[in-house]
Design a protein around this motif. Structure first.
Motif, mmCIF file in Angstrom:
data_model
loop_
_atom_site.group_PDB
_atom_site.id
_atom_site.type_symbol
_atom_site.label_atom_id
_atom_site.label_comp_id
_atom_site.label_asym_id
_atom_site.label_seq_id
_atom_site.Cartn_x
_atom_site.Cartn_y
_atom_site.Cartn_z
ATOM 1 N N GLU A 49 0.840 -1.208 0.000
ATOM 2 C CA GLU A 49 0.000 0.000 0.000
ATOM 3 C C GLU A 49 0.870 1.251 0.000
ATOM 4 O O GLU A 49 0.619 2.209 -0.740
ATOM 5 N N LYS A 90 0.935 4.117 -2.876
ATOM 6 C CA LYS A 90 0.641 5.525 -2.589
ATOM 7 C C LYS A 90 1.823 6.410 -2.966
ATOM 8 O O LYS A 90 1.674 7.488 -3.549
ATOM 9 N N LEU A 122 1.910 6.642 -6.707
ATOM 10 C CA LEU A 122 0.832 7.440 -7.288
ATOM 11 C C LEU A 122 1.054 8.928 -7.048
ATOM 12 O O LEU A 122 0.879 9.759 -7.945
ATOM 13 N N MET A 123 1.440 9.250 -5.800
ATOM 14 C CA MET A 123 1.714 10.661 -5.505
ATOM 15 C C MET A 123 2.868 11.157 -6.355
ATOM 16 O O MET A 123 2.829 12.266 -6.926
ATOM 17 N N ALA A 144 3.886 9.988 -9.153
ATOM 18 C CA ALA A 144 3.522 10.064 -10.568
ATOM 19 C C ALA A 144 2.784 11.368 -10.858
ATOM 20 O O ALA A 144 3.132 12.100 -11.791
ATOM 21 N N HIS A 193 3.276 16.070 0.751
ATOM 22 C CA HIS A 193 3.693 15.355 1.964
ATOM 23 C C HIS A 193 2.824 14.135 2.250
ATOM 24 O O HIS A 193 3.087 13.404 3.183
ATOM 25 N N TYR A 194 1.758 13.927 1.464
ATOM 26 C CA TYR A 194 0.776 12.914 1.859
ATOM 27 C C TYR A 194 1.379 11.524 1.957
ATOM 28 O O TYR A 194 0.939 10.705 2.762
ATOM 29 N N TRP A 195 2.372 11.271 1.139
ATOM 30 C CA TRP A 195 2.965 9.938 1.169
ATOM 31 C C TRP A 195 3.776 9.685 2.428
ATOM 32 O O TRP A 195 3.992 8.540 2.831
ATOM 33 N N PRO A 233 3.666 9.971 5.913
ATOM 34 C CA PRO A 233 3.286 9.111 7.044
ATOM 35 C C PRO A 233 2.990 7.684 6.615
ATOM 36 O O PRO A 233 3.408 6.736 7.284
ATOM 37 N N ASP A 234 2.290 7.547 5.479
ATOM 38 C CA ASP A 234 1.898 6.207 5.066
ATOM 39 C C ASP A 234 3.101 5.361 4.700
ATOM 40 O O ASP A 234 3.202 4.185 5.093
ATOM 41 N N ARG A 284 4.971 6.967 12.578
ATOM 42 C CA ARG A 284 4.132 8.069 12.096
ATOM 43 C C ARG A 284 4.548 9.375 12.749
ATOM 44 O O ARG A 284 4.557 10.425 12.112
ATOM 45 N N GLN A 293 -5.170 13.442 6.143
ATOM 46 C CA GLN A 293 -4.437 12.191 5.925
ATOM 47 C C GLN A 293 -5.443 11.027 5.942
ATOM 48 O O GLN A 293 -5.483 10.231 6.864
ATOM 49 N N VAL A 334 -6.019 7.707 -1.831
ATOM 50 C CA VAL A 334 -5.166 8.440 -2.756
ATOM 51 C C VAL A 334 -5.953 9.470 -3.549
ATOM 52 O O VAL A 334 -5.434 10.554 -3.834
ATOM 53 N N TYR A 381 -6.014 12.503 -1.617
ATOM 54 C CA TYR A 381 -4.695 13.143 -1.655
ATOM 55 C C TYR A 381 -4.552 13.944 -2.934
ATOM 56 O O TYR A 381 -4.099 15.093 -2.927
ATOM 57 N N TYR A 382 -4.940 13.297 -4.032
ATOM 58 C CA TYR A 382 -4.812 13.959 -5.328
ATOM 59 C C TYR A 382 -5.587 15.267 -5.346
ATOM 60 O O TYR A 382 -5.074 16.325 -5.734
#
Lengths: 455, 545
Positions: free
Chosen positions: A151, A155, A158-159, A161, A219-221, A223-224, A288, B519, B523, B526-527
């Protein structure tokens, strides 16, 4: 035009080591792949040696797109040193893994891309470096082949990309209105370009770099991936790519200094540090927590980037802070690797169970806060100085408030260390040694930097 | 002999000191032998020796510091000795009265020492007479007060009455060669200073004369042998003070020596009877002198000498003092009247002890208690030789006052005749007027209690109340006020501050929760968020550019 390949010796060493590791991995028995990490480590050490030697020579530009200056020197040394630490950190967990040599090779290739990112002074090379730094990291994030890792990798990819596509669009736009891709050309070309097009291209270009730096909105990626990827990979992706990203951001800002750069970056910096700190408050998972901590640290690091070209303190602040951040962050992740626990409760009594590990963690966490005499303290002092020097007192104030607030969640992690031990002490000697070395280096850098500042 | 290098004072023995030391030694030896017969413990003898040693230091000191040291130790020892039987509360109270009274008078000596430093820049006794104008008078006043207190002269006499609660050997020593003698000694020692001031000598003379007269009357009124002897001591010391004041130091010293022998003898006799018969009441002692020949004879000699009957010692020495008082007829008259009184109270004691009575066998007296009486009786009888012209001249040379004149023949004859007549009259009449007003020592103790002690306690209580209510009260009120203010701050201010802090904490937590909302882990969100933020950033860049 300078086309001397010797000026790229450190990068060539890393490349050679990666190739050697890849080749070795093809032919070595699965159970005895130790020559691959050895070759990688040797390549990194050689690269460090060449980088150190190059740092003593005057700056130059190779192949019209590769600057060898102070920023590159610091980027090279920090990236190579951090990568070496990550390779050593990962050596234990991946020993005997079917793809052990590939793991190290991917790390090296990503590190190579990171150095290129920090050194390039041409948008096209920047895009290439971005891809080189990112793509191996996506693979690394999913290396464990477990559900969280997969996962996280997805993520991350995708971010990367989306924001990479934005970046490519930005490069296209800027090169179109600026009539070139090399920074010196763009500097003059963008001055007369339509401001709205420049603004749109600039933000689009920033999207990719902010993704690498782990700053808002890229930054979304963080923490995950930090939580899902293997710990050593988490340490890598939260440390090394950032170094190159900040170097690239600073170089772009300093060499092109587009209109509105300070305000734009200051807003991003303030949003990043605030969001990171606030989100870290309630975290019970240390990975996290560290992830949000790196987001907030990215916010601090963006302050000297915003001041690029406005203050003489900006460059030393960025370079010192980025090195200090890398050392401290690696130390903290090394402790997580050594302890093998992700929940805060698992760290109860660590100081008594393993004094060296506990002490290293305390030093690193207090270092994140900016407590003297750690390295980050010196970096933060320079950062505040740059903000005040660049007439952005409000940014310094926001950074100060965020620093005070950050004490809360770092202490949330420190306090349990002093409690009664709850379980058997975690061994992992190699990681402990790296954590202790990072803590010592942080103190040494802090004391030396403090003395240098005082002098 | 000096004690500290550079310190001008020290101990020295001159004629006066030598005489007093010999007297002290003799009386002390006699008293200690007597006390050994009574079987006292080590504490008693230790205190007695310290007492005597302090007196020895006092009489040999050449400066006020050493004199004060001896003086103070003597006072402290007198307290310890009078209250020797500490299990009896009355005796301890008596010791306290005696000590505090003499101590109060001693303040004069401290003041005198201070004035001496200020005025004469010296503490040496020789230099005091050379002090400047106001200082000399102040020094003299201080010395006279302290000497009168120590010698139990008016108005301090009452402490000697209370001192009678001590053991008999203590009384014998305290009344003869130490303590009360110290006051007389001090005045004799500093008589040049007293003479130099002009008024102090007269004051001392009148104080002595009045004490001799009034305390003579007090002695006459007593019904207790020891109280009678105590009052007579005051009266006799009054003669010595009179001598010191009228320029007859040789006569005063002779009287001191002779009186020491007489009075120690009489007290030891009283001690014998107290020990054997268990009483010192005059009416109960009827015929006591007839029941043991040696003690009776010794007592007879002592009482006759006290009466001033020729040719015994006090007859001559008293006349030498009265010769010095010849300059003032009033003093002379008072002196003779006091002489008559002394003859009368001595005769009263004699009468009581020798009055014939039926029954009662021979008393058994330990040898150690009767033996010391003999030399003392001898001395009491023959010390009158100090008045014979050749001996008197040598005596005056010894004391350094060769010019002092002796008594005229008519004085000697008159006083002898008066004494004989008085004793004879008492023996014949057998009734002695007992002035009732004098029985309780003129209520001096009550007066001191009313004038000094009670006001002092009242003042102390008032000051204690002031301290409790005003000073301490202010401190307590400050503390209460602080608590009240703190309570106010805690309820009103702290509440707000605390509330503010809590609000900040709540807000930070809420913001922290809010910051985690984006958060989502999804995805597509997020996008969307990234796109929106980038769009906002484009607007920012356009506006900033």
């Amino acid at each position: 035009m300078n086309e001397n390949p010797a000026d790229l010796a450190p990068e060539l060493c890393v490349l050679a080591a990666a190739v050697a590791g890849l080749v070795a991995g093809m032919f070595l028995p699965r159970a005895r792949q130790w020559p691959a990490p050895a070759a990688c480590s040797a390549g990194l050490v050689a690269g460090l040696a060449f980088a150190g030697a190059a740092a003593a020579r005057p700056g130059l530009t190779a192949f019209d797109a590769f600057s060898v200056d102070a920023i590159t020197h610091v980027t090279r040394i920090t990236v190579l040193g951090s990568t070496l630490a990550v390779v050593l950190l990962a050596a234990g967990p991946v020993r005997g893994h079917p793809r052990e040599s590939e793991h190290h090779v991917l790390i090296l290739l990503s590190a190579l891309g990171t150095i290129m990112l920090g050194a390039s002074s041409d948008l096209l090379v920047l895009v290439a470096a971005y891809l080189l730094a990112s793509v191996p990291a996506y693979a690394l994030a999913g290396f464990g082949k477990d559900a969280p890792g997969t996962e996280a990798a997805l993520k991350y990819y995708l971010m990367g990309a989306l924001l990479g596509v934005f970046m490519l669009g930005g490069v296209t736009l800027l090169s179109g209105v600026g009539r070139g891709t090399a920074y010196p050309v763009l500097r003059t070309g963008l001055a007369g370009a339509p401001p709205a097009a420049v603004a749109a291209g600039l933000v689009a270009l920033l999207a990719g770099l902010l993704f690498k730096a782990g700053a808002v909105p890229g930054h979304y990626w963080v923490p995950d991936v930090t939580e899902g990827a293997p710990p050593a990979v988490a340490a890598y992706v939260t440390t090394v790519p950032k170094i190159g990203a900040f170097a690239a951001l600073y170089r772009f800002g300093a060499e092109i200094s587009p209109d509105g750069w300070p305000v734009l970056l200051a807003v991003i910096a303030a949003a990043t540090m605030t969001l990171g700190n606030l989100a870290a408050f309630g975290q019970d998972n240390v990975r996290r927590l560290l992830a949000y901590s790196t987001v907030s640290q990215a916010g601090y690091l963006l302050v000297p980037v915003a001041m690029a070209g406005r203050s003489d303190l900006a460059r030393p602040a960025l370079l010192y802070f980025v090195a200090a951040y890398a050392v401290t962050n690696l130390g903290a992740f090394a402790v997580v690797v050594a302890a093998g626990r992700d929940d805060l409760a698992g760290y109860a009594g660590l100081l008594r169970a393993s004094p060296l590990l506990g002490l290293s963690l305390v030093v690193c966490l207090l270092g994140f806060v900016g407590t003297p005499p750690t390295a980050v303290f010196v970096g933060k002092v320079l950062m505040f100085g740059a903000a005040l020097d660049g007439d952005h007192a409000w940014l310094a104030a926001v950074a100060a408030v965020n620093t005070v607030a950050s004490v809360f969640y770092y202490l949330r992690w420190i306090v349990p260390l002093f409690r009664r031990p709850s379980g058997p002490p975690p061994p992992a000697r190699g990681a402990t040694a790296i954590a202790a070395a990072a803590a010592l280096l942080s103190l040494a850098l802090g004391i030396a930097g403090g003395a240098a500042l005082a002098a | 002999m000096t004690f500290l290098p550079g310190w001008p004072g020290g101990l020295a023995v001159d004629g006066l000191s030598a005489v007093l030391l010999v007297t002290l030694g003799t009386v002390l030896a006699a008293v200690l032998v007597f006390a050994a017969g009574e079987g006292y413990g080590a504490r008693f003898f230790g205190l007695m020796l310290l007492f005597a040693a302090a007196m020895a230091v006092t009489v040999t000191a050449t400066d006020l510091v050493l004199l004060l040291m001896g003086w103070e130790v003597m006072g402290a020892m007198s307290w310890a000795l009078i209250g020797y039987e500490w299990w009896d509360a009355r005796r301890v109270r008596s010791a306290g009265v005696a000590f505090l009274t003499t101590r109060a008078a001693d303040m004069g000596l401290y003041a005198a020492a201070g004035f001496a430093v200020a005025g004469a820049h010296s503490l040496r006794l020789d230099d005091l007479a050379a002090a400047g104008a106001p200082w000399r008078d102040l020094i003299a006043a201080g010395l006279v007060v302290s000497a009168l207190g120590k010698s139990a002269q008016l108005p301090f006499s009452f402490w000697l009455s209370r001192a009678m609660d001590g053991p008999s050997p203590v009384s014998a020593l305290l009344h003869s060669a130490t303590m009360v003698a110290a006051g007389a000694y001090l005045l004799i020692r500093v008589h040049p200073l007293l003479a130099a001031t002009g008024w102090a000598a007269t004051l001392a003379a009148w104080a002595g004369a009045v004490t001799a007269l009034v305390l003579g009357a007090v002695a006459l009124a007593q019904r207790d042998l020891k109280q009678l002897l105590a009052a007579s001591t005051c009266a006799q010391i009054g003669f010595m003070v009179l001598g010191a004041g009228t320029g007859a130091p040789a006569g005063g010293t002779a009287h001191l020596v002779a009186h020491a022998a007489v009075k120690s003898l009489l007290f030891l006799c009283a001690g014998v009877w107290l020990g054997v018969l268990g009483t010192k009441r005059l009416d109960a002692l009827q015929g006591a002198a007839r029941r043991h020949r040696a003690v009776g004879a010794a007592f007879g000699v002592g009482a006759l000498a006290l009466a001033g009957v020729p040719p015994l010692s006090l007859w001559v020495t008293k006349d030498e003092i009265l010769a010095g008082a010849g300059g003032s007829p009033a003093l002379l008259v008072v002196g003779f009247a006091a002489s008559v009184l002394s003859a009368a109270y001595a005769a009263k004691a004699l009468l009581a002890a020798f009055r014939p009575m039926g029954g009662g066998g021979v008393l058994r007296v330990p040898f150690a208690q009767s033996a010391p009486l003999v030399p003392l009786a001898f001395a009491a009888a023959v010390l009158g030789v100090l008045g014979l012209p050749p001996v008197a001249d040598a005596w005056r040379r010894l004391l350094g006052v060769p010019d002092e004149s002796g008594p005229g023949p008519w004085t000697v004859a008159l006083s002898g005749a008066l004494a004989l007549l008085t004793v004879g009259a008492v023996m014949v009449v057998r009734r002695i007027p007992e002035p009732a007003w004098a029985l309780h020592w003129l209520w001096l103790e009550d007066a001191a209690s009313a004038v000094v002690v009670r006001p002092a306690f009242a003042t102390a209580r008032a000051l204690a109340r002031f301290d409790d209510r005003v000073v301490d009260g202010a401190v307590k009120r400050v503390a209460r006020g602080g608590l009240a203010v703190a309570g106010l701050a805690g309820r009103r201010v702290e509440f707000r501050v605390d509330g503010l802090v809590a609000a900040v904490g709540r807000a930070a937590r809420a913001l922290g929760a809010l910051a985690r909302r984006p958060q989502t882990g999804q995805v597509h969100l997020y996008y969307a968020q990234a796109a929106v933020v980038l769009a906002v950033l484009v607007v920012v860049a356009v506006l900033a550019g």
